[in-house]
Write a protein that holds these residues in place. Structure first.
Motif, PDB file in Angstrom:
ATOM      1  N   LEU A  17       0.812  -1.217   0.000  1.00  0.00           N
ATOM      2  CA  LEU A  17       0.000   0.000   0.000  1.00  0.00           C
ATOM      3  C   LEU A  17       0.843   1.264   0.000  1.00  0.00           C
ATOM      4  CD1 LEU A  17      -2.896  -0.958   2.450  1.00  0.00           C
ATOM      5  CD2 LEU A  17      -2.887  -0.998  -0.042  1.00  0.00           C
ATOM      6  N   HIS A  18       2.095   1.171   0.432  1.00  0.00           N
ATOM      7  CA  HIS A  18       2.969   2.348   0.451  1.00  0.00           C
ATOM      8  C   HIS A  18       3.762   2.517  -0.841  1.00  0.00           C
ATOM      9  CE1 HIS A  18       2.150   2.469   4.807  1.00  0.00           C
ATOM     10  NE2 HIS A  18       2.474   3.733   4.693  1.00  0.00           N
ATOM     11  N   LEU A  19       3.578   1.615  -1.794  1.00  0.00           N
ATOM     12  CA  LEU A  19       4.261   1.777  -3.077  1.00  0.00           C
ATOM     13  C   LEU A  19       3.745   3.018  -3.794  1.00  0.00           C
ATOM     14  CD1 LEU A  19       4.259  -1.898  -4.446  1.00  0.00           C
ATOM     15  CD2 LEU A  19       6.265  -0.583  -3.718  1.00  0.00           C
ATOM     16  N   PRO A  22       0.553   7.555  -5.024  1.00  0.00           N
ATOM     17  CA  PRO A  22       0.448   6.139  -4.643  1.00  0.00           C
ATOM     18  C   PRO A  22       0.092   5.252  -5.823  1.00  0.00           C
ATOM     19  CG  PRO A  22      -1.468   7.365  -3.870  1.00  0.00           C
ATOM     20  CD  PRO A  22      -0.500   8.380  -4.401  1.00  0.00           C
ATOM     21  N   LEU A  23       0.644   4.047  -5.827  1.00  0.00           N
ATOM     22  CA  LEU A  23       0.317   3.083  -6.874  1.00  0.00           C
ATOM     23  C   LEU A  23      -1.146   2.680  -6.774  1.00  0.00           C
ATOM     24  CD1 LEU A  23       0.901   0.978  -9.092  1.00  0.00           C
ATOM     25  CD2 LEU A  23       1.751  -0.550  -7.280  1.00  0.00           C
ATOM     26  N   PHE A  24      -1.569   2.275  -5.587  1.00  0.00           N
ATOM     27  CA  PHE A  24      -2.951   1.854  -5.373  1.00  0.00           C
ATOM     28  C   PHE A  24      -3.754   3.032  -4.823  1.00  0.00           C
ATOM     29  CE2 PHE A  24      -0.529  -2.136  -4.925  1.00  0.00           C
ATOM     30  CZ  PHE A  24      -1.130  -2.852  -5.952  1.00  0.00           C
ATOM     31  N   VAL A  25      -4.904   3.288  -5.421  1.00  0.00           N
ATOM     32  CA  VAL A  25      -5.733   4.417  -5.006  1.00  0.00           C
ATOM     33  C   VAL A  25      -7.175   3.967  -4.813  1.00  0.00           C
ATOM     34  CG1 VAL A  25      -4.304   6.177  -6.107  1.00  0.00           C
ATOM     35  CG2 VAL A  25      -6.116   5.060  -7.423  1.00  0.00           C
ATOM     36  N   ARG A  26      -7.891   4.713  -3.983  1.00  0.00           N
ATOM     37  CA  ARG A  26      -9.313   4.472  -3.774  1.00  0.00           C
ATOM     38  C   ARG A  26     -10.121   5.249  -4.815  1.00  0.00           C
ATOM     39  NH1 ARG A  26      -9.450   6.166   2.501  1.00  0.00           N
ATOM     40  NH2 ARG A  26      -9.293   8.166   1.405  1.00  0.00           N
ATOM     41  N   ARG A  27     -11.428   5.108  -4.751  1.00  0.00           N
ATOM     42  CA  ARG A  27     -12.297   5.841  -5.665  1.00  0.00           C
ATOM     43  C   ARG A  27     -12.141   7.347  -5.510  1.00  0.00           C
ATOM     44  NH1 ARG A  27     -16.295   2.766  -8.115  1.00  0.00           N
ATOM     45  NH2 ARG A  27     -16.585   0.661  -7.251  1.00  0.00           N
ATOM     46  N   ASP A  28     -11.886   7.797  -4.268  1.00  0.00           N
ATOM     47  CA  ASP A  28     -11.760   9.233  -4.027  1.00  0.00           C
ATOM     48  C   ASP A  28     -10.343   9.750  -4.273  1.00  0.00           C
ATOM     49  OD1 ASP A  28     -10.400   8.138  -1.905  1.00  0.00           O
ATOM     50  OD2 ASP A  28     -11.660   9.010  -0.336  1.00  0.00           O
ATOM     51  N   GLY A  29      -9.447   8.888  -4.756  1.00  0.00           N
ATOM     52  CA  GLY A  29      -8.092   9.310  -5.077  1.00  0.00           C
ATOM     53  C   GLY A  29      -7.098   9.151  -3.942  1.00  0.00           C
ATOM     54  N   GLY A  30      -7.572   8.819  -2.744  1.00  0.00           N
ATOM     55  CA  GLY A  30      -6.669   8.651  -1.612  1.00  0.00           C
ATOM     56  C   GLY A  30      -6.002   7.292  -1.603  1.00  0.00           C
ATOM     57  N   ARG A  31      -5.024   7.162  -0.738  1.00  0.00           N
ATOM     58  CA  ARG A  31      -4.330   5.884  -0.593  1.00  0.00           C
ATOM     59  C   ARG A  31      -5.168   4.954   0.284  1.00  0.00           C
ATOM     60  NH1 ARG A  31       1.277   4.844  -1.002  1.00  0.00           N
ATOM     61  NH2 ARG A  31       1.721   7.079  -0.921  1.00  0.00           N
ATOM     62  N   PRO A  32      -5.378   3.707  -0.113  1.00  0.00           N
ATOM     63  CA  PRO A  32      -6.159   2.781   0.717  1.00  0.00           C
ATOM     64  C   PRO A  32      -5.503   2.550   2.073  1.00  0.00           C
ATOM     65  CG  PRO A  32      -5.827   1.909  -1.508  1.00  0.00           C
ATOM     66  CD  PRO A  32      -4.923   3.092  -1.366  1.00  0.00           C
ATOM     67  N   THR A  33      -6.319   2.350   3.088  1.00  0.00           N
ATOM     68  CA  THR A  33      -5.810   2.024   4.417  1.00  0.00           C
ATOM     69  C   THR A  33      -5.784   0.513   4.591  1.00  0.00           C
ATOM     70  OG1 THR A  33      -8.012   2.065   5.428  1.00  0.00           O
ATOM     71  CG2 THR A  33      -6.792   4.152   5.343  1.00  0.00           C
ATOM     72  N   THR A  34      -4.932   0.041   5.477  1.00  0.00           N
ATOM     73  CA  THR A  34      -4.848  -1.400   5.714  1.00  0.00           C
ATOM     74  C   THR A  34      -6.175  -1.944   6.244  1.00  0.00           C
ATOM     75  OG1 THR A  34      -3.906  -0.960   7.908  1.00  0.00           O
ATOM     76  CG2 THR A  34      -2.357  -1.380   6.114  1.00  0.00           C
ATOM     77  N   SER A  35      -6.808  -1.184   7.138  1.00  0.00           N
ATOM     78  CA  SER A  35      -8.076  -1.662   7.704  1.00  0.00           C
ATOM     79  C   SER A  35      -9.158  -1.726   6.629  1.00  0.00           C
ATOM     80  CB  SER A  35      -8.515  -0.760   8.861  1.00  0.00           C
ATOM     81  OG  SER A  35      -8.667   0.583   8.424  1.00  0.00           O
ATOM     82  N   GLY A  36      -9.199  -0.720   5.744  1.00  0.00           N
ATOM     83  CA  GLY A  36     -10.187  -0.714   4.680  1.00  0.00           C
ATOM     84  C   GLY A  36      -9.995  -1.865   3.709  1.00  0.00           C
ATOM     85  N   VAL A  37      -8.741  -2.146   3.371  1.00  0.00           N
ATOM     86  CA  VAL A  37      -8.444  -3.240   2.452  1.00  0.00           C
ATOM     87  C   VAL A  37      -8.778  -4.577   3.095  1.00  0.00           C
ATOM     88  CG1 VAL A  37      -6.579  -4.470   1.269  1.00  0.00           C
ATOM     89  CG2 VAL A  37      -6.691  -1.979   1.154  1.00  0.00           C
ATOM     90  N   ARG A  38      -8.466  -4.731   4.373  1.00  0.00           N
ATOM     91  CA  ARG A  38      -8.774  -5.995   5.054  1.00  0.00           C
ATOM     92  C   ARG A  38     -10.269  -6.248   5.097  1.00  0.00           C
ATOM     93  NH1 ARG A  38      -4.380  -4.749   9.776  1.00  0.00           N
ATOM     94  NH2 ARG A  38      -2.564  -5.737   8.780  1.00  0.00           N
ATOM     95  N   ARG A  39     -11.048  -5.205   5.327  1.00  0.00           N
ATOM     96  CA  ARG A  39     -12.508  -5.377   5.339  1.00  0.00           C
ATOM     97  C   ARG A  39     -13.015  -5.760   3.947  1.00  0.00           C
ATOM     98  NH1 ARG A  39     -12.266  -0.755   8.753  1.00  0.00           N
ATOM     99  NH2 ARG A  39     -12.706   0.602   6.973  1.00  0.00           N
TER     100      ARG A  39
END
Length: 313
Positions: A147-149, A204-221
């Protein structure tokens, strides 16, 4: 000295020794919340510490994780005269709930990817989760590392990832295969605009719909929902269901099994796998050796071959 101040000093020492100490900091933050950061160290009783350790849940390895964090902190405080004693229980309960990482099969991965079709709309898009799952499966990266890439860390022509400031403040290069390079190329082309590459150092390589970086908790859910939809479950009576972090164990076991099948010198190659995974020592890599029945079969076959040769000589 007050608890919060002493913990601040302790974390400075941990960081100076080259360890991020995120897990330790998390436990100590909970302890501060439990007893109060303004408390003097000398006023904290063994009864309070034991109540914090026991909590309200059944005994698990988390009890020992909390105990280890507090033991390190109070030893630090005692050695520097900040605390008069170590208020930890004299005995530690034995935990029988050993967690066995889940080793994903190729069928499991196929089912997970198939289940992404028509996935519910969340902040984590299906294409992002797909690329992330396949990256973890194909490289054994830690979730936080993936996620930090940033775009600057992905060198597709050279088939190389740069994983920066990892668990032990180290940076390493991670080669990736041709198939994974194509997956990343397609994801980047679909998600990032050409303008992104003009300021790619912090994109960030991986982004959410809103353009932010995904969080570990969000990805795990999101992965937990995906795993449930795909019907990927463990049937060995274990308490926990397969996790994203188990992709790391899966990568290691697959690599070791392949080496055994090829007749390679696994003990000689272990340091290479340890470096690739970013482990601090080979011992951390050796824990993967007994995790798969297939791996044990290959190892037993190799041992039987050596024994037969010894008898003939």
């Amino acid at each position: 000295m007050k608890l919060a101040d002493a913990i601040s000093l302790y974390m400075q020492v941990i960081h100076a020794n080259g360890c991020k100490g995120d897990s330790i900091r998390g436990v100590l933050a909970l302890f501060v919340k439990y007893v109060g950061g303004e408390r003097e160290l000398s006023s904290i009783s063994q009864t309070e510490v034991r109540a914090f350790l026991d909590g309200n849940l059944p005994l698990s390895h988390y009890w020992h994780r909390k105990h280890s964090a507090l033991r390190g902190f109070f030893r630090f405080a005692l050695a520097r005269g900040l605390a008069p004693a170590i208020p930890l229980p004299a005995r530690t309960p034995r935990c029988y709930q050993d967690y066995q990482p889940y080793v994903y099969s190729e069928d499991d991965i196929d089912r997970l990817i198939t289940a992404l079709d028509g996935a519910c709309a969340t902040l984590i898009e299906a294409r992002t989760l797909r690329a992330l799952v396949l990256l973890l499966y194909g490289t054994g990266l830690r979730l936080g590392e993936a996620l930090h890439l940033c775009l600057a860390d992905v060198d597709l022509p050279r088939q190389l990832l740069t994983v920066r400031d990892t668990k032990f403040y180290k940076t390493r290069w991670v080669p990736v295969g041709t198939h994974l390079v194509q997956i990343l190329h397609e994801y980047i082309a679909a998600v990032h605009t050409p303008h992104s590459f003009e300021a790619r150092d912090d994109i960030p390589l991986f982004v959410r719909r809103d353009g932010g970086r995904p969080t570990t908790s969000g990805v795990r859910r999101a992965f937990a929902r995906l795993r449930s939809k795909a019907g990927v479950r463990r049937n060995d009576g274990a308490r926990y269901q397969p996790r994203l972090h188990d992709m790391r164990a899966t990568f290691a076991v697959r690599r070791l099994t392949t080496w055994y099948q090829q007749g390679a010198d696994v003990q000689r190659l272990l340091p290479l796998l340890s470096t690739y995974l970013g482990h601090a020592s080979i011992a951390a890599t050796q824990v993967y050796l007994p995790m798969s029945p297939e791996l044990l079969v290959e190892a037993s076959s190799r041992l039987g071959h050596y024994v037969a040769l010894e008898k003939q000589s």
